[in-house]
Enzyme design. Structure first.
Site, mmCIF file in Angstrom:
data_model
loop_
_atom_site.group_PDB
_atom_site.id
_atom_site.type_symbol
_atom_site.label_atom_id
_atom_site.label_comp_id
_atom_site.label_asym_id
_atom_site.label_seq_id
_atom_site.Cartn_x
_atom_site.Cartn_y
_atom_site.Cartn_z
ATOM 1 N N HIS A 85 1.572 4.513 -2.973
ATOM 2 C CA HIS A 85 1.720 5.970 -2.954
ATOM 3 C C HIS A 85 2.958 6.400 -3.739
ATOM 4 O O HIS A 85 2.941 7.439 -4.410
ATOM 5 C CB HIS A 85 1.841 6.465 -1.514
ATOM 6 N N HIS A 100 0.830 -1.213 0.000
ATOM 7 C CA HIS A 100 0.000 0.000 0.000
ATOM 8 C C HIS A 100 0.861 1.258 0.000
ATOM 9 O O HIS A 100 0.607 2.193 -0.775
ATOM 10 C CB HIS A 100 -0.920 0.002 1.224
ATOM 11 N N GLU A 101 1.878 1.296 0.853
ATOM 12 C CA GLU A 101 2.738 2.473 0.903
ATOM 13 C C GLU A 101 3.507 2.643 -0.407
ATOM 14 O O GLU A 101 3.743 3.763 -0.847
ATOM 15 C CB GLU A 101 3.696 2.387 2.092
ATOM 16 N N HIS A 160 3.064 8.910 -6.944
ATOM 17 C CA HIS A 160 3.974 10.040 -7.069
ATOM 18 C C HIS A 160 4.736 9.980 -8.384
ATOM 19 O O HIS A 160 4.906 10.996 -9.081
ATOM 20 C CB HIS A 160 4.949 10.041 -5.890
#
Length: 229
Positions: free
Chosen positions: A101, A97-98, A105
């Site tokens: 991100h 999940h991280e 980006h």
């Protein structure tokens, strides 16, 4: 709206407690589901970044629990110690999940860009907002514009919580799609990762609803004071 707000606030608080409790139990459960591939959360994260062609993001371990986050400023995927080291479905879900991100980006995902632009505003707002709102309520009869200023500041934090929703849901979608497409997990592990992220996302929904309800409450106070004037 006073009694109505109290009832709504109570309902949101109860829902928040239920979601948080459920999330905690889910992560405890799936933390016992060990990955058959034997990979740690850090290894999962590093592979997802590599598979998406991202070479300038570091995966690091940070102290604490629930401290997992991606920093677009220094391009780091920060994983809590448990997630970084452990080799279970919950750790895999959080790590991926991280990294979702980080992918956002890299591709210029518009909602992440918008949220990043709001961060400085929210940081400043959180420092002064409560004092301005309190003073505005106390001075509603003599200086109603002060409460209006507080409402505008609070609206910025509410907007941030709303913008956060698509950012978090999209990161989870990217994570789960990668885990499935690369066959990183067994069917049982994939189901556990999906369930974990589903409940994690609901905490952001509760936060957004609470912020919206509170904003409406302050607006009602301002409108009431204006009518009396």
């Amino acid at each position: 709206m006073g009694m109505g707000y109290l009832i709504l606030a109570g309902a949101i608080m109860l829902f928040s407690w239920l979601v948080s409790s459920r999330l905690k139990s889910k992560f405890e459960h799936y933390s016992k589901l060990q990955l058959q591939n034997g990979m740690s959360g850090a290894e999962i994260a590093e592979k997802m970044l590599a598979d998406n062609g991202i070479r300038d993001v570091r995966v690091i371990s940070v102290a604490g629990q629930l401290t997992d986050h991606y920093s677009p400023v220094d391009k780091t995927v920060n994983l809590s110690e448990a997630v970084y080291n452990q080799r279970n479905a919950a750790a895999a879900a959080v790590a991926a999940h991280e990294c979702g991100h980080a992918v956002q980006h890299a591709v210029g995902y518009q909602w992440l860009t918008m949220r990043s632009k709001l961060v400085p505003v929210v940081n400043v707002a959180s420092t002064y907002m409560q004092w301005i709102l309190l003073a505005g309520i106390l001075m509603i009869k003599t200086f109603p514009s002060l409460l209006l200023i507080g409402i505008v500041i609070f609206a910025a934090t509410t907007l941030f919580s709303i913008v956060t929703l698509p950012v978090e849901y999209d990161a989870s979608h990217r994570a789960l799609a990668w885990l499935e497409n690369k066959r990183m997990l067994t069917q049982q592990e994939q189901a556990g990762a999906k369930d974990s992220l589903k409940w994690a996302a609901r905490t952001y929904v509760v936060a957004a609803l609470g912020s919206i309800a509170t904003l409406l409450y302050y607006i009602s106070i301002y409108m009431g004071g204006s009518r009396r004037d």
